[in-house]
Design an enzyme around this catalytic site. Structure first.
Site, PDB file in Angstrom:
ATOM      1  N   ASP A  71    -125.876  26.809  43.877  1.00 23.30           N
ATOM      2  CA  ASP A  71    -125.284  25.547  44.164  1.00 23.30           C
ATOM      3  C   ASP A  71    -124.088  26.245  45.100  1.00 23.30           C
ATOM      4  O   ASP A  71    -123.289  26.964  44.813  1.00 23.30           O
ATOM      5  CB  ASP A  71    -124.751  24.998  43.115  1.00 23.30           C
ATOM      6  CG  ASP A  71    -124.427  23.698  43.662  1.00 23.30           C
ATOM      7  OD1 ASP A  71    -125.085  22.678  43.235  1.00 23.30           O
ATOM      8  OD2 ASP A  71    -123.368  23.698  43.934  1.00 23.30           O
TER       9      ASP A  71
ATOM     10  N   ARG B  80    -118.129  16.517  50.346  1.00 27.20           N
ATOM     11  CA  ARG B  80    -118.874  16.128  51.393  1.00 27.20           C
ATOM     12  C   ARG B  80    -119.134  14.851  52.022  1.00 27.20           C
ATOM     13  O   ARG B  80    -119.476  14.061  51.027  1.00 27.20           O
ATOM     14  CB  ARG B  80    -120.243  16.858  51.603  1.00 27.20           C
ATOM     15  CG  ARG B  80    -120.506  18.235  51.208  1.00 27.20           C
ATOM     16  CD  ARG B  80    -121.671  18.929  51.130  1.00 27.20           C
ATOM     17  NE  ARG B  80    -121.556  20.430  51.132  1.00 27.20           N
ATOM     18  CZ  ARG B  80    -122.130  21.134  50.265  1.00 27.20           C
ATOM     19  NH1 ARG B  80    -123.221  20.889  49.825  1.00 27.20           N
ATOM     20  NH2 ARG B  80    -121.859  22.591  50.397  1.00 27.20           N
TER      21      ARG B  80
ATOM     22  N   ARG C 150    -129.481  24.674  48.832  1.00 26.32           N
ATOM     23  CA  ARG C 150    -130.874  24.188  48.643  1.00 26.32           C
ATOM     24  C   ARG C 150    -131.838  25.158  49.361  1.00 26.32           C
ATOM     25  O   ARG C 150    -131.879  25.162  50.628  1.00 26.32           O
ATOM     26  CB  ARG C 150    -131.224  22.881  48.742  1.00 26.32           C
ATOM     27  CG  ARG C 150    -130.850  22.352  50.208  1.00 26.32           C
ATOM     28  CD  ARG C 150    -130.844  20.775  50.019  1.00 26.32           C
ATOM     29  NE  ARG C 150    -129.699  20.288  49.406  1.00 26.32           N
ATOM     30  CZ  ARG C 150    -128.892  18.935  49.806  1.00 26.32           C
ATOM     31  NH1 ARG C 150    -129.667  18.170  50.852  1.00 26.32           N
ATOM     32  NH2 ARG C 150    -128.187  18.728  49.398  1.00 26.32           N
TER      33      ARG C 150
END
Ligand code: MIC
Ligand code: SF4
Length: 643
Positions: free
Chosen positions: A119, A379, A537
């Site tokens: 992550d 974000r 990801r």
């Protein structure tokens, strides 16, 4: 010459490579973390490596992203991860226990240790003096198996903090200021090290807010020294024995210095749609708002929540505003319940969400059309909230709370006098939601539970001699992994099913990409600067792999995504002259002659655009290991070939 703090920890963990800026180095990893949205793939990859038990000091799997469970998919994934953990020596943090970075900071992070996590906000651990780095799932799988982690030996940026934050100005404003100065590309290839007198005025959760959002700079990681304040925090978490004092040498040399006087900082907000589009509240003005969301791994600590409760006490959320609050961990939520603050939040009309990522990753709470949403998150990429035209502003919890009451963006300094907010002397500790693995001798009794949504990951082939392929997509600068492989309530449940999730690949940029790429069978993507910023990801590499993408040619790459492409066996190339970007159009036929040989021996790569006749020089900025990995067709093949 002395060393900076980051250099000291890296040197202590050096496994191979010469410790010199820009060199490829390998470091030993002490701890790993995964979360569920990247975890299923990481554990499938771990299984494929055939390692019986993890070889790290501590590996923890968190369930915090996919907690809506609007179908069997996520629940199946959680069971799969739980069973893998039990068998292979990994601690399993059950859904409900909190957001990975918040819980890891509270319960497991240790100063001076190295951590990699699947992550991008893993650098939160830098708040407690760790070298904590976000990586792709495959890199984490390799580290769990005892393999080293490979990085480019980074430049070190010193952020010298002086002064003390004024009342109602917060740690979030510090990192927003750093983002304003350095931009979302400013940290690539760098570690951000915080020093100076101002450091002593910041608690561990505040430091963690700053290191967390260092991810938005594109930095490898960010780090604070480990000092008396760190010791106090660890003591309050009843793990004082984990404390070690750590700081940079007085004569350490830095590649760049940024000075920030905390006393001069004002409340700031990152405006749509980029975390570095930072303005002061005065510049934005008293804009009317529709929604406020408080939480995420950036701002969900007990300290943040206590400030919010203080501001909301005895008030009611404005009738035109929806306020949601997600405390970061079970520990935080429990302590709010114990000290009565939870009741204050509920009383004011806050919608209390479970301790998880929730709205931050588009799992619910999407704003109304064109809705203005203030969020304490990290974000605000276009569409990430789940509403394409949602206008997301990233702010501090203080600004979020007072604005929720007023119904418009409010300077928190208008709140008036600020009481002193202190961390508790002892946190409420109960690790009952962390399931330990079974002892090694019992591991054969554990059955791995797989659901029908878990599909094998796509297989990559060794690199061809020459690649001839069409351009299946051409995109602009600053493409995020949220563009490449969007998340949200509809798509996130498909994270363990690459064929299914691939249908959404690049859908926000070009709905026809999926079908076009499949039809072309083999293709190349063209992009601009800072391609692949944001998340770790690996689905943003695995979906293109599944769709036949052989190479991605851009002006520049974000660090984690470039590593994920290499791990997947997709060649990351950059233009020697950025202007050549204009010489390629969608569907042009490109030829990378003799590419296998050129990648292997670091030769000069000249690509031919068969459609226009142009010859374009490309650069492959790769380590020797990267080159070998690409030739083999990615990290899994490489690992198999080298065992
Ligand atoms: C994010 O904030 O974008 C995520 C969701 O936490 C990702 C991981 C993922 O996509 O699963 C990240 O930051 O790496
Ligand atoms: Fe979760 Fe959001 Fe943090 Fe990513 S940024 S780990 S989605 S809270």
């Amino acid at each position: 010459m002395g060393y900076t703090l980051a250099q000291k920890i890296l040197k202590d963990h050096l496994v191979s490579g010469e410790f010199k800026k820009g060199n490829s180095i390998a470091i030993k990893i002490d701890q790993t973390l995964t979360q569920d949205a990247t975890g299923t793939m990481a554990y499938l990859e771990f299984e494929a490596m055939g390692v019986k038990r993890v070889k790290t000091e501590k590996s923890v799997a968190y369930i915090d992203h996919n907690t809506l469970q609007s179908g069997f998919e996520n629940a199946d994934d959680h069971r799969f991860i739980g069973s893998i953990c039990k068998k292979h020596g990994i601690y399993f943090s059950r859904p409900g226990n909190g957001i990975c970075h918040q819980v890891h900071l509270e319960r497991f992070g240790k100063p001076g240790k190295t951590l990699i996590g699947s992550d991008s906000h893993t650098p939160t651990g830098g708040g407690i003096g760790m070298i904590a780095i976000g990586a792709g799932g495959m890199d984490v799988a390799v580290a769990m198996g005892g393999g080293a982690y490979h990085i480019v030996c980074p430049e070190i940026v010193k952020v010298e903090l002086t002064g003390k934050l004024s009342p109602w100005v917060s740690a979030k404003d510090v990192i927003l200021e750093v983002l304003r100065i350095l931009s979302v590309k400013g940290g690539v290839g760098k570690i951000i090290e915080y020093c100076g007198e101002g450091v002593k005025t910041l608690s561990v959760p505040e430091r963690a807010t700053i290191t967390n959002m260092g991810a938005e700079l594109g930095a490898t990681t960010s780090i604070f020294p480990s000092d008396e304040i760190t010791r106090e925090f660890l003591k309050a978490q009843k793990r004082e024995e984990d404390y070690v004092p750590l700081s940079a040498d007085a004569d350490a040399e830095y590649d760049m210095v940024v000075e920030i006087n905390l006393s001069e900082l004002k409340p700031l907000a990152a405006c749509p749609h980029s975390p570095d589009n930072v303005k002061s509240v005065e510049e934005i003005g008293n804009m009317k708002i529709d929604q406020v969301c408080i939480g995420s791994c950036t701002n969900s600590s007990l300290l943040d929540m206590m400030k919010v409760a203080h501001i909301l006490k005895g008030k009611t959320v404005h009738p035109d505003v929806s306020l949601s609050i997600a405390p970061g961990s079970k520990q935080v939520l429990n302590m709010l319940a114990e000290n009565g603050a939870l009741s204050v939040l509920i009383d004011a009309g806050a919608r209390i969400l479970e301790s998880a990522c929730g709205p931050c990753i588009g799992m619910g709470q999407s704003p109304n059309s064109k809705g203005i949403s203030l969020r304490t998150f990290n974000r605000n990429f276009e569409g990430r909230s789940g509403t394409k035209d949602g206008q997301i502003y990233l702010v501090s919890p203080e600004m979020a709370a007072i604005s929720a009451i007023n119904g418009y963006l409010t300077d928190p300094r208008e709140i008036g006098e600020m009481p002193e907010f202190k961390l508790p002397e002892v946190f409420t500790i109960n690790d009952n939601m962390v399931v330990p693995p079974v002892p090694e001798e019992e591991m054969d009794t554990v059955e791995i539970l797989r659901g029908p949504n878990i599909k094998p990951f796509p297989v990559s082939e060794p690199m061809e001699e020459t690649i001839e392929a069409g351009v299946s997509l051409k995109v602009e600068d600053n493409i995020t992994t949220d563009h490449i492989m969007p998340a949200g309530a509809k798509i996130l449940p498909l994270r363990s099913n690459i064929p299914a999730i691939s249908k959404f690949c690049f859908a926000v940029c070009d709905e026809e990409f999926h079908d076009r790429a499949l039809e072309m069978k083999k293709s190349i993507i063209i992009g601009g600067a800072n391609y692949g910023q944001g998340s770790s990801r690996e689905h943003a590499a695995l979906a293109p792999l599944y769709l036949g993408v052989k190479a991605v040619i851009v002006k520049s790459f974000a660090r984690i995504h470039k590593a994920n492409l290499i791990n997947a066996g997709i060649i990351p190339l950059t233009f020697k002259n950025e202007a050549d970007y204009d010489k390629i159009s969608l569907k042009d036929e490109l030829v990378l002659n003799n590419i296998r040989e050129l990648i292997k021996n670091d030769g000069k790569i000249v690509m031919v655009n068969k459609t226009t006749g142009d010859e374009i020089e490309l650069v492959a900025e790769l380590s020797q290991r990267d080159r070998e990995m690409l030739i083999d067709g990615g990290l899994l093949n490489y690992t198999k070939n080298n065992n």
